[in-house]
Design a protein around this motif. Sequence first.
Motif, mmCIF file in Angstrom:
data_model
loop_
_atom_site.group_PDB
_atom_site.id
_atom_site.type_symbol
_atom_site.label_atom_id
_atom_site.label_comp_id
_atom_site.label_asym_id
_atom_site.label_seq_id
_atom_site.Cartn_x
_atom_site.Cartn_y
_atom_site.Cartn_z
ATOM 1 N N PRO A 19 -5.813 -11.261 -9.668
ATOM 2 C CA PRO A 19 -6.368 -10.499 -8.828
ATOM 3 C C PRO A 19 -6.383 -9.405 -8.101
ATOM 4 O O PRO A 19 -7.228 -8.710 -6.665
ATOM 5 N N LEU A 20 -5.735 -10.711 -6.428
ATOM 6 C CA LEU A 20 -5.631 -9.950 -5.050
ATOM 7 C C LEU A 20 -5.121 -8.089 -5.016
ATOM 8 O O LEU A 20 -4.728 -7.687 -4.510
ATOM 9 N N TYR A 21 -3.353 -8.755 -5.720
ATOM 10 C CA TYR A 21 -2.702 -7.903 -5.861
ATOM 11 C C TYR A 21 -1.698 -7.100 -6.922
ATOM 12 O O TYR A 21 -0.667 -6.191 -6.243
ATOM 13 N N LEU A 22 -2.344 -7.372 -8.602
ATOM 14 C CA LEU A 22 -1.711 -6.743 -9.204
ATOM 15 C C LEU A 22 -2.014 -5.369 -8.769
ATOM 16 O O LEU A 22 -0.918 -4.411 -9.425
ATOM 17 N N THR A 23 -3.275 -4.958 -8.791
ATOM 18 C CA THR A 23 -3.455 -3.277 -8.787
ATOM 19 C C THR A 23 -2.254 -2.568 -8.269
ATOM 20 O O THR A 23 -1.596 -1.586 -7.897
ATOM 21 N N ALA A 24 -2.124 -3.102 -6.747
ATOM 22 C CA ALA A 24 -1.717 -2.403 -5.563
ATOM 23 C C ALA A 24 -0.253 -1.976 -6.021
ATOM 24 O O ALA A 24 0.288 -1.792 -5.507
ATOM 25 N N ALA A 25 0.520 -3.309 -6.539
ATOM 26 C CA ALA A 25 2.114 -3.247 -6.849
ATOM 27 C C ALA A 25 1.880 -2.647 -7.990
ATOM 28 O O ALA A 25 3.017 -2.227 -8.170
ATOM 29 N N GLU A 26 1.668 -2.615 -9.132
ATOM 30 C CA GLU A 26 1.575 -1.156 -10.156
ATOM 31 C C GLU A 26 1.842 0.002 -9.810
ATOM 32 O O GLU A 26 2.555 0.701 -10.357
ATOM 33 N N GLN A 27 0.436 0.320 -8.520
ATOM 34 C CA GLN A 27 0.930 1.812 -7.560
ATOM 35 C C GLN A 27 2.500 2.319 -7.019
ATOM 36 O O GLN A 27 2.811 3.304 -6.566
ATOM 37 N N LEU A 28 3.371 0.587 -7.009
ATOM 38 C CA LEU A 28 4.437 1.055 -6.548
ATOM 39 C C LEU A 28 5.414 1.387 -7.417
ATOM 40 O O LEU A 28 6.267 2.650 -6.976
ATOM 41 N N PHE A 29 5.039 1.212 -8.761
ATOM 42 C CA PHE A 29 5.708 2.142 -9.884
ATOM 43 C C PHE A 29 5.333 3.273 -10.035
ATOM 44 O O PHE A 29 5.345 3.413 -11.833
ATOM 45 N N ALA A 30 4.891 4.135 -9.249
ATOM 46 C CA ALA A 30 3.717 5.588 -10.640
ATOM 47 C C ALA A 30 5.130 6.036 -11.285
ATOM 48 O O ALA A 30 5.509 6.776 -10.471
ATOM 49 N N GLY A 31 3.873 6.820 -12.465
ATOM 50 C CA GLY A 31 5.067 7.179 -13.639
ATOM 51 C C GLY A 31 5.342 6.813 -14.152
ATOM 52 O O GLY A 31 6.533 7.332 -14.983
ATOM 53 N N GLN A 81 0.987 -1.141 -0.130
ATOM 54 C CA GLN A 81 -0.591 -0.103 -0.118
ATOM 55 C C GLN A 81 0.537 0.785 -0.115
ATOM 56 O O GLN A 81 0.003 2.237 -0.321
ATOM 57 N N GLN A 82 2.260 1.003 0.387
ATOM 58 C CA GLN A 82 3.123 1.901 0.343
ATOM 59 C C GLN A 82 3.485 3.003 -1.146
ATOM 60 O O GLN A 82 4.477 2.410 -2.057
ATOM 61 N N ALA A 83 2.186 3.919 -1.959
ATOM 62 C CA ALA A 83 3.313 3.820 -3.397
ATOM 63 C C ALA A 83 3.825 4.691 -4.071
ATOM 64 O O ALA A 83 4.552 5.532 -2.530
ATOM 65 N N GLY A 84 4.199 4.162 -4.783
ATOM 66 C CA GLY A 84 5.803 5.531 -5.117
ATOM 67 C C GLY A 84 7.201 4.839 -4.148
ATOM 68 O O GLY A 84 7.018 5.843 -2.991
ATOM 69 N N LEU A 85 7.755 3.636 -4.409
ATOM 70 C CA LEU A 85 9.445 3.474 -3.227
ATOM 71 C C LEU A 85 10.529 4.057 -4.045
ATOM 72 O O LEU A 85 11.290 3.649 -3.762
ATOM 73 N N GLY A 86 9.946 4.586 -4.439
ATOM 74 C CA GLY A 86 11.325 5.237 -5.384
ATOM 75 C C GLY A 86 12.106 4.540 -6.634
ATOM 76 O O GLY A 86 13.201 4.739 -7.093
ATOM 77 N N ILE A 87 10.560 3.440 -6.729
ATOM 78 C CA ILE A 87 11.678 2.295 -8.005
ATOM 79 C C ILE A 87 10.923 3.275 -9.501
ATOM 80 O O ILE A 87 9.821 2.599 -9.788
ATOM 81 N N SER A 88 11.695 4.832 -10.084
ATOM 82 C CA SER A 88 11.107 5.552 -11.207
ATOM 83 C C SER A 88 11.873 5.529 -11.748
ATOM 84 O O SER A 88 11.305 5.917 -12.974
ATOM 85 N N ASP A 89 13.547 4.551 -11.895
ATOM 86 C CA ASP A 89 14.475 4.900 -13.868
ATOM 87 C C ASP A 89 14.424 4.464 -14.005
ATOM 88 O O ASP A 89 15.247 3.524 -14.752
ATOM 89 N N TYR A 90 13.005 3.248 -14.093
ATOM 90 C CA TYR A 90 12.672 2.176 -15.711
ATOM 91 C C TYR A 90 12.192 2.635 -16.941
ATOM 92 O O TYR A 90 10.570 3.117 -16.835
ATOM 93 N N PRO A 91 12.625 2.741 -17.860
ATOM 94 C CA PRO A 91 11.625 2.837 -19.576
ATOM 95 C C PRO A 91 10.314 1.920 -18.803
ATOM 96 O O PRO A 91 10.096 2.744 -19.822
ATOM 97 N N GLN A 92 10.802 1.126 -18.976
ATOM 98 C CA GLN A 92 9.327 -0.071 -19.390
ATOM 99 C C GLN A 92 9.348 -1.197 -17.586
ATOM 100 O O GLN A 92 10.690 -1.719 -17.417
#
Length: 359
Positions: free
Chosen positions: A45-57, A23-34
């Motif tokens: 179905p349980l955790y993919l959406t939450a995991a995607e939020q970790l990589f905001a941007g 639930q801690q969106a944006g853990l500083g993992i943002s320097d990857y193009p894909q």
Amino acid sequence: MHRVQVELGERSYPIRIDAGLLQQAGLGISDYPQIVIISNDTIAPLYLTAAEQLFAGCTVKHFLLPDGEAYKTLDQFSRIMTFLLEQRFPRDGLLVALGGGVVGDITGFAAACYQRGVDFIQIPTTLLSQVDSSVGGKTAVNHPLGKNMIGAFKQPQQVLIDTDVLSTLPAREFSAGMAEVIKYALIADADFFSFLEQQATAIRQLEPGALAQVIRHCCQMKADIVAADETEQGKRALLNLGHTFGHAIEAWLGYGHWLHGEAVAAGMMMAARLSEHRGWLTLDEVARIQALLQQFDLPVEPPSGMQIADFLPFMKTDKKVRAGRMRFVLPVSFGYSELIDDVTEPELLSVFSECRHRA
């Protein structure tokens, strides 16, 4: 948040352990193009959406595998490769393993092979993967003739462990993870074994404090062992306690019939009986091991219908075999194990019979 560091020089990485980590969106993992998240059709179905939020941007895509050990194969590995190529996944991209040991192993292997190596991180969602398979860089797929015989060493960039995900883990999967926890106690920590005996009820009830302590302790033990012997030239082989027997059980049954931890539990019991046979463990100590395994509803004997002759072909192709000699990790005293290379087939037959008779 608990933090354990795997010390491997320039390839060192952290293991972060916390309730609600996803639930801690944006853990500083943002320097990857894909970023591509690899998961399965049970976990997504349980955790993919939450995991995607970790990589905001970031540009995030996902690839789903079928769920189960039966799908840790070269065919599924090839499907991942095809997907990455179709997506024009770059060498400076990031793969994310969101799932249990199967997802983690096959994603890590893909990361090791795609364009000769790309970054990946582990987000383990089972107890077994949190305490063991997500840490240390062993990646592989199975083959009908042997488990984990096709793979590579590939360390993740980090491991993110959210203890809250265990609340959706089926009881059988949780028990399978406890087999690996008990393994740590038997290879090098008798005091930890006593802690597990005393806290068994709290652990079964998913009490947060007990769970966090168990996971952190196991991760620290594995981190220390991996730092000392990354590619399993010596000490790291101790982590295979119960696995020589256990892998044979999985391969003989067909992958997926027993969970990995269930097979390891039966394998540890066979190893304990072998140590008792040699006079290294007492009857009372073996009884303690059996009782703790049974507290977590784990098997303590081989599958019905499996004979010692069924074990031998798989044992003789085990990764620990050297110069044609089978090698076993055995407790030489309670809470201390060593790698042994002089086990005979008559000994194995005797121990197998005892496991059947005394389980």
